[in-house]
Design an enzyme around this catalytic site. Structure first.
Site, PDB file in Angstrom:
ATOM      1  N   ASP A 227       0.830  -1.195   0.000  1.00  0.00           N
ATOM      2  CA  ASP A 227       0.000   0.000   0.000  1.00  0.00           C
ATOM      3  C   ASP A 227       0.877   1.264   0.000  1.00  0.00           C
ATOM      4  O   ASP A 227       1.917   1.304   0.660  1.00  0.00           O
ATOM      5  CB  ASP A 227      -0.866  -0.043   1.276  1.00  0.00           C
ATOM      6  CG  ASP A 227      -1.797   1.150   1.404  1.00  0.00           C
ATOM      7  OD1 ASP A 227      -2.772   1.200   0.650  1.00  0.00           O
ATOM      8  OD2 ASP A 227      -1.532   2.014   2.268  1.00  0.00           O
ATOM      9  N   GLU A 254       1.576  -0.365  -5.034  1.00  0.00           N
ATOM     10  CA  GLU A 254       0.629   0.678  -5.418  1.00  0.00           C
ATOM     11  C   GLU A 254       1.383   1.984  -5.635  1.00  0.00           C
ATOM     12  O   GLU A 254       1.761   2.656  -4.673  1.00  0.00           O
ATOM     13  CB  GLU A 254      -0.449   0.849  -4.351  1.00  0.00           C
ATOM     14  CG  GLU A 254      -1.569   1.729  -4.852  1.00  0.00           C
ATOM     15  CD  GLU A 254      -2.210   2.561  -3.781  1.00  0.00           C
ATOM     16  OE1 GLU A 254      -3.306   3.065  -4.007  1.00  0.00           O
ATOM     17  OE2 GLU A 254      -1.601   2.721  -2.707  1.00  0.00           O
TER      18      GLU A 254
HETATM   19  C1  LM2 Z   1      -3.928   3.656  -0.049  1.00  0.00           C
HETATM   20  N1  LM2 Z   1      -3.099   3.455  -0.960  1.00  0.00           N
HETATM   21  O1  LM2 Z   1      -2.004   4.163  -1.066  1.00  0.00           O
HETATM   22  C2  LM2 Z   1      -5.201   2.910   0.031  1.00  0.00           C
HETATM   23  O2  LM2 Z   1      -5.453   2.239  -1.193  1.00  0.00           O
HETATM   24  C3  LM2 Z   1      -6.273   3.862   0.400  1.00  0.00           C
HETATM   25  O3  LM2 Z   1      -7.506   3.227   0.425  1.00  0.00           O
HETATM   26  C4  LM2 Z   1      -5.925   4.467   1.753  1.00  0.00           C
HETATM   27  O4  LM2 Z   1      -6.843   5.485   2.104  1.00  0.00           O
HETATM   28  C5  LM2 Z   1      -4.564   5.132   1.724  1.00  0.00           C
HETATM   29  N2  LM2 Z   1      -3.630   4.597   0.828  1.00  0.00           N
HETATM   30  C6  LM2 Z   1      -3.937   5.064   3.100  1.00  0.00           C
HETATM   31  O5  LM2 Z   1      -3.549   3.732   3.367  1.00  0.00           O
HETATM   32  C7  LM2 Z   1      -7.946   5.053   2.849  1.00  0.00           C
HETATM   33  C8  LM2 Z   1      -9.113   5.984   2.584  1.00  0.00           C
HETATM   34  C9  LM2 Z   1      -8.927   7.290   3.306  1.00  0.00           C
HETATM   35  C10 LM2 Z   1      -8.675   7.057   4.753  1.00  0.00           C
HETATM   36  C11 LM2 Z   1      -7.393   6.241   4.865  1.00  0.00           C
HETATM   37  C12 LM2 Z   1      -6.990   5.928   6.280  1.00  0.00           C
HETATM   38  O6  LM2 Z   1      -9.206   6.204   1.181  1.00  0.00           O
HETATM   39  O7  LM2 Z   1     -10.150   8.037   3.146  1.00  0.00           O
HETATM   40  O8  LM2 Z   1      -8.513   8.253   5.412  1.00  0.00           O
HETATM   41  O9  LM2 Z   1      -7.615   4.966   4.214  1.00  0.00           O
HETATM   42  O10 LM2 Z   1      -7.968   5.234   6.957  1.00  0.00           O
HETATM   43  C13 LM2 Z   1      -9.317   8.459   6.567  1.00  0.00           C
HETATM   44  C14 LM2 Z   1     -10.231   9.622   6.368  1.00  0.00           C
HETATM   45  C15 LM2 Z   1      -9.390  10.896   6.164  1.00  0.00           C
HETATM   46  C16 LM2 Z   1      -8.467  11.100   7.360  1.00  0.00           C
HETATM   47  C17 LM2 Z   1      -7.631   9.828   7.552  1.00  0.00           C
HETATM   48  C18 LM2 Z   1      -6.751   9.901   8.784  1.00  0.00           C
HETATM   49  O11 LM2 Z   1     -11.049   9.391   5.234  1.00  0.00           O
HETATM   50  O12 LM2 Z   1     -10.250  12.028   6.041  1.00  0.00           O
HETATM   51  O13 LM2 Z   1      -7.590  12.189   7.060  1.00  0.00           O
HETATM   52  O14 LM2 Z   1      -8.479   8.682   7.707  1.00  0.00           O
HETATM   53  O15 LM2 Z   1      -7.526  10.004   9.949  1.00  0.00           O
HETATM   54  C19 LM2 Z   1      -7.563  13.242   7.974  1.00  0.00           C
END
Ligand code: LM2
Ligand code: CA
Length: 603
Positions: A227, A254
């Site tokens: 990731d 990725e």
């Molecule tokens: C990836 N690849 O590089 C994953 O495919 C992707 O799904 C991940 O994001 C990202 N990297 C981090 O591993 C997902 C999702 C985000 C989410 C993060 C962390 O797309 O929306 O972020 O996982 O759980 C969330 C909140 C965001 C916040 C963050 C940290 O949506 O608003 O940012 O958590 O608290 C302040």
């Protein structure tokens, strides 16, 4: 955050290993024949690519370990999937959203998807079904701002502090969010959406990450999606990968390529495969009318995509189905046909995404109980979409396995959105992307016979029957068929009906077939008393095709009436040979036509 440029994914490397295996198989077999005490026959013939080279991954996104195990046995193994990619297995922050999986707080294998024992059992069950496990590994960062608490398995943590694992000094000093994707340093040293960015330049951090990945290898994992690889310097990723206890595992990274960015996917291809996001983006463009399907004739590296043997490809993944950068399952026929095309087309290692309905809610976690426990997945209930099991997609896995390394051949198009092509003498696809039916006589390189159209029904390898329509290929390779609007027709050597085409007289042969479940990278050969069967030398025996796995099969022409003694042998990834137990088997070549054997491996 910048949705179109963050998240890298990866998987690459097994095919280059397979390729080198193909080159060395004959030699290794010759050497091991001595070791195993087999009689050494004549010099081994030049060995073709080993059977069993399979490269399709099913991504069971947010499936519990218990349900993945069940699906490996019921569907993924029988369909011929080589890999199942599972969501991150480490402990993560609490919460109902799917993305909690991407906020590690410890490397305990205990998450909303199951505990360590369930994970280990899943790996073992999948391997027994012939499916290897790829773990999605989150190693660029830990949890997000602001605070801490206890993780899913009860581990206490704070932002930048994970007791017993990482403390403040193990994180990069930037401490603010990535804002400018044109700045290499910032992308790799600052925080991706607030996630505490690990100092992957540090020996300790590299070692700790490798220890986690090696724990997964010890549990039987055979591949990793790395990731957010773009957010780590390639040298850091390479160093971590160099510490893995098994250098043959599959790696797919990725690295989301985007115009104007200094960090490119190509920087990572020396480490393993890299996800080619432009593949899915282009398929969306083409399959939604932005281009003609006829132009897919050259789809691949000449479109500016990564080299085929370094590319992990998909129609969609868990991020792009949420940001609509690619097609999604809500796109109907365009989505199905794009997956069919991907699986037929010899470019990259394909991954079929299998998710759940989100009803437009980006954050929506997998179907869960009122107490927040993720429910075991059951296809087509509770919103589980199960794209990996859609007939057209599932059956194209068998098509791809049968096609093997054969190049495309006999390309045809109507200048617009109707295309057809073969894969040597193994397989042929007609894809009609237009709103009117396609009625035509197609020209293939296939042997004459009656084939099951696996888009319209399923082929049953035991009964050798077809639940859909059949296609009769004439001796000159042609067949006539009608392909309905926005649908496809697919036929291949692994789904031929028996007894419908009389063999030419004097064409006496035995179809050796043995049911044997094998681990990835292993193959089955038949070895026996006659020259055609290698006179008991495994290297000179006959490789069986896994196209109808778990039944391995190959036809061998021999003089009519010959009595042959034979056995099956299993060849592992290192070239080691295991003979089946018991007495030699015996068969007699018929006066004409084929004798079809249905043996079972004796362990
Ligand atoms: C990836 N690849 O590089 C994953 O495919 C992707 O799904 C991940 O994001 C990202 N990297 C981090 O591993 C997902 C999702 C985000 C989410 C993060 C962390 O797309 O929306 O972020 O996982 O759980 C969330 C909140 C965001 C916040 C963050 C940290 O949506 O608003 O940012 O958590 O608290 C302040
Ligand atoms: Ca980083």
């Amino acid at each position: 955050m910048e949705p179109s440029t963050r998240r890298p994914h990866t998987r690459s490397r097994h095919r280059s290993i397979l390729r080198s295996l193909a080159g060395t198989l004959a030699g290794v077999l010759a050497a091991t024949a001595l070791v195993t005490g087999a009689a050494v026959g004549a010099a081994p013939p030049a060995s073709a690519a080993p059977p069993g080279e399979r490269d399709v991954t099913a991504v069971l996104f947010q499936w519990t370990w218990t349900s993945v195990a069940r699906e490996c046995t019921s569907t993924l193994g029988p369909a011929g999937y080589a890999y199942v990619q599972v969501s991150p297995p480490q402990e993560h922050v609490r919460g109902s959203q799917w993305w909690t999986s991407y906020q590690p707080v410890s490397y305990r294998i205990e998450s909303k998807l199951g505990n360590r024992a369930q994970f280990a059992a899943m790996v073992s069950t999948c391997r027994s079904a012939g499916v290897e496990v790829i773990a999605d590994t989150v190693i660029n960062h830990m949890s997000g701002a602001p605070g801490g608490g206890t993780g899913y398995a009860g581990s206490p943590f704070q932002y930048y502090s994970y007791p017993g694992i990482y403390s403040d000094a193990d994180f990069n000093g930037c401490r603010r969010d990535i804002a400018d994707y044109r700045n290499r340093w910032e992308v790799q040293n600052c925080n991706l959406v607030g996630l505490a960015d690990l100092a992957t330049g540090s020996q300790y951090v590299r070692g700790r990450i490798a220890t986690y990945m090696n724990d997964l290898i010890a549990l039987g994992v055979r591949g990793f999606r790395i990731d957010a690889a773009k957010h780590m310097p390639a040298a850091d990723v390479a160093d971590i990968v160099s510490r893995l206890s098994d250098p043959s595992v599959y790696i797919v990274q990725e690295v989301i390529g985007a115009a104007g960015e200094p960090i490119t996917p190509a920087e990572y291809t020396g480490i393993g495969d890299v996800h080619e996001f432009n593949y899915g983006r282009q398929l969306k463009r083409v399959f939604t009318g932005g281009d003609r399907l006829a132009n897919l004739r050259t789809f691949g590296a000449t479109w500016g995509l990564l080299p085929s043997d370094r590319a992990g490809v998909f129609v969609d993944n868990h991020d792009t189905e949420r940001n609509f950068e690619t097609l999604t399952e809500a796109d109907g026929a365009a989505y199905t046909l794009a997956n069919v095309f991907m699986l037929a087309w010899p470019y990259g290692a394909p991954a079929v995404h299998s998710g759940y309905a989100t009803n437009g809610d980006y954050n929506k976690g997998a179907p869960q109980s009122s107490s927040g426990a993720v429910l075991d997945a059951t296809c087509y209930t509770n919103g589980w979409r199960c794209q990996h099991d859609w007939r057209e997609i599932r059956n194209m896995v068998g098509f791809r396995n049968a096609a093997g390394t054969a190049a495309t051949s006999q390309w045809w198009d109507n200048g617009s959105n109707q295309i057809a092509f073969g894969r040597g003498d193994q397989a042929y696809l007609a894809l009609n992307g237009e709103g009117t039916a396609l009625s035509r006589t197609f020209t293939t390189s296939l042997p004459a016979g009656v084939y099951c159209d696996v888009m319209s029904g399923d082929y049953d390898p035991t009964a050798r029957s077809c639940s859909g329509s059949t296609v009769t290929v004439a001796a000159n390779g042609t067949f006539s068929a009608n392909v309905a609007a926005r649908s496809a027709l697919a036929i291949h050597a692994g789904a031929m009906l028996d007894g419908t085409t009389p063999p030419p007289p004097g064409d006496a042969r035995i179809s050796f077939g043995v049911e044997a479940t094998t681990q990835w990278g292993r193959s089955i050969r038949v070895v026996g008393s006659t020259a055609a069967l290698g006179t008991w030398s495994p290297a000179a025996g006959v490789a069986l095709s896994s196209a109808t796995y778990p039944v391995w099969r190959a036809e061998v022409a021999m003089p009519p009436g010959t009595r042959v003694e034979y056995k099956y042998v299993r060849v592992d990834g290192n070239g080691g040979v295991t003979w089946e137990s018991g007495a030699n088997r015996v068969a007699t070549v018929p006066a004409s036509g084929v004798l079809t054997l249905s043996d079972t491996w004796r362990s």
